[in-house]
Design a protein around this motif. Structure first.
Motif, short mmCIF file in Angstrom:
data_model
loop_
_atom_site.label_atom_id
_atom_site.label_comp_id
_atom_site.label_asym_id
_atom_site.label_seq_id
_atom_site.Cartn_x
_atom_site.Cartn_y
_atom_site.Cartn_z
N ILE A 72 -1.03 17.31 29.03
CA ILE A 72 -0.52 16.11 29.70
C ILE A 72 -1.29 14.87 29.25
N LEU A 73 -2.62 14.99 29.14
CA LEU A 73 -3.43 13.86 28.68
C LEU A 73 -3.04 13.43 27.28
N ALA A 74 -2.80 14.42 26.40
CA ALA A 74 -2.39 14.11 25.03
C ALA A 74 -1.03 13.42 25.02
N MET A 75 -0.12 13.90 25.89
CA MET A 75 1.22 13.30 25.95
C MET A 75 1.15 11.86 26.45
N ILE A 76 0.39 11.63 27.53
CA ILE A 76 0.25 10.28 28.07
C ILE A 76 -0.46 9.38 27.07
N GLY A 77 -1.53 9.91 26.45
CA GLY A 77 -2.27 9.12 25.48
C GLY A 77 -1.42 8.77 24.27
N GLY A 78 -0.62 9.73 23.80
CA GLY A 78 0.24 9.48 22.65
C GLY A 78 1.27 8.40 22.94
N VAL A 79 1.88 8.47 24.11
CA VAL A 79 2.88 7.46 24.49
C VAL A 79 2.21 6.10 24.67
N LEU A 84 0.76 0.80 19.84
CA LEU A 84 -0.35 0.06 19.22
C LEU A 84 -0.60 0.55 17.79
N ILE A 85 -0.51 1.86 17.60
CA ILE A 85 -0.73 2.43 16.26
C ILE A 85 0.35 1.95 15.30
N VAL A 86 1.60 1.98 15.74
CA VAL A 86 2.70 1.52 14.88
C VAL A 86 2.54 0.04 14.55
N ALA A 87 2.13 -0.76 15.55
CA ALA A 87 1.96 -2.19 15.33
C ALA A 87 0.84 -2.48 14.33
N THR A 92 5.42 3.89 8.45
CA THR A 92 5.13 4.98 7.49
C THR A 92 3.76 5.58 7.72
N SER A 93 2.74 4.75 7.86
CA SER A 93 1.37 5.24 8.07
C SER A 93 1.26 5.98 9.40
N SER A 94 2.02 5.54 10.39
CA SER A 94 1.98 6.20 11.71
C SER A 94 2.54 7.61 11.63
N PHE A 95 3.62 7.79 10.87
CA PHE A 95 4.16 9.14 10.68
C PHE A 95 3.19 10.03 9.91
N VAL A 96 2.53 9.46 8.92
CA VAL A 96 1.53 10.22 8.17
C VAL A 96 0.39 10.66 9.09
N LEU A 97 -0.05 9.76 9.96
CA LEU A 97 -1.11 10.09 10.91
C LEU A 97 -0.66 11.17 11.88
N ASP A 98 0.60 11.08 12.32
CA ASP A 98 1.15 12.09 13.22
C ASP A 98 1.19 13.45 12.54
N SER A 99 1.61 13.46 11.27
CA SER A 99 1.64 14.70 10.49
C SER A 99 0.24 15.27 10.35
N LEU A 100 -0.74 14.40 10.11
CA LEU A 100 -2.12 14.84 9.94
C LEU A 100 -2.66 15.49 11.21
N SER A 101 -2.20 15.02 12.37
CA SER A 101 -2.68 15.59 13.64
C SER A 101 -2.29 17.06 13.76
#
Length: 337
Positions: A72-79, A84-87, A92-101
């Motif tokens: 739940i913490l990861a879900m709330i933190g991700g949302v 902010l990360i996308v901004a 593109t970099s945000s998707f790469v970071l998501d993939s890396l996770s």
């Protein structure tokens, strides 16, 4: 399975920015999302089946509570930080970071060491699809034959049905009836998450000696009462309070259900049983999300909330009454002896 599904999801997520560079047609995203959630349907039951290999039986409740809290913490933190990360980094970099996770998660799991006994290899192994179908069927048959797991499955169908209805109805209530838009949905999502964290913390700390079936039924009763209260609410404050309470008991039900299933199910069937329960949960949620649209076009939101709450209260009260009668009957027999 856990490592493989993490790496598969990492690759699938990475396809989105790659496809985006070569085509303006965004329809491929639907296929990628479908595949990501399909792979997740292998990860989730494998994780639930894996936890008993890491802790002792008496620690299962605490382990499941911790697993639920971190999810739940990861879900709330991700949302919360996703925008902010996308901004800052761009799409593109945000998707790469998501993939890396997902890659990091897979390698973290890879370093866990346990002794496994997958069984003796067979000379004639069926095809992959036939093997998966056979093992899922074994899990469903065990759910049917084991009384306590069947009780959990029926309860989950009813609860996920209520969740499917609420998923659509609360959105309509906040955006249309209360006119709060996405800001109101953010408040509801936040209070739901806080309630789920609170429920997991308290139950994980204090619920070790409580009968799990009774905990599930009492929590279902409270969820039903909350739905009845929500049927007449016209204020975001009271709606958030009701949603907090629903999240609180929902997390308790989730932790108790996982723990009881892990305790009752033999090791060799645990993954298959959790897969069967996953099918039951997702199918019932999907059906009732569709039903919410049908019912919402014919009846008022308050009437649907009232009906949902009444069903939950009736179901849980009936089972609690049966348990009470059986307990009293057992005590009477003991006195006679």
């Amino acid at each position: 399975m856990l490592v493989l599904t993490d790496l598969l999801r990492a690759g699938l997520i990475l396809l989105i920015p790659l496809f985006r560079q070569y085509t303006k047609d965004m329809s491929f995203i639907y296929l990628v999302i479908f595949l990501v959630f399909a792979v997740t349907c292998f990860f989730t039951p494998a994780k639930s089946a894996f936890i008993p290999e890491l802790v002792k039986k008496k620690q299962l409740l605490a382990a499941n509570s911790l697993s639920n809290i971190t999810r739940i913490l990861a879900m709330i933190g991700g949302v919360s930080i996703g925008g902010l990360i996308v901004a800052r980094l761009g799409v593109t970099s945000s998707f790469v970071l998501d993939s890396l996770s997902f890659v990091v998660s897979g390698f973290a799991i890879l370093f866990i060491r346990i002794e496994e006994n997958p069984g003796a290899p067979k000379n004639k192994s069926p095809g992959l699809i036939a093997k998966i179908g056979k093992e899922i069927l074994q899990g469903l048959l065990f759910i049917k034959e084991e009384r306590r797991i069947l009780f959990l499955a029926v309860t989950l169908v009813i609860l996920m049905g209520a969740s499917g209805l609420a998923y659509v109805l609360v959105t309509v209530l906040v955006t249309r009836e209360l006119g709060m838009g996405t800001f109101g949905l953010g408040i509801v999502a936040s209070t739901l998450g806080i309630g789920m964290i609170g429920g997991s913390l308290i139950y994980g700390h204090m619920g070790t000696n409580l009968p799990k079936e009774t905990v599930i039924l009492v929590s279902t009763l409270i969820a039903g009462i909350s739905a009845l209260i929500l049927s007449g609410i016209k204020s975001i404050v009271w709606l958030a309070t009701g949603i907090f309470l629903v999240g609180f008991v929902a997390s308790i039900i989730m932790v108790a259900t996982h723990t009881l299933t892990q305790e009752v199910t033999p090791n060799k069937l645990r993954g298959r049983v959790f897969s069967g329960l996953e099918i039951v949960i997702n199918a019932s949620f999907l059906v009732f999300v569709w039903m919410a649209g049908v019912l919402g076009s014919k009846y008022s939101l308050s009437m649907i909330f009232y009906g949902t709450g009444a069903i939950l209260v009736l179901y849980s009260s009936l089972f609690l009454l049966v348990k009470l009668i059986r307990r009293d009957a057992g005590d009477a027999s003991l006195h006679l002896i």
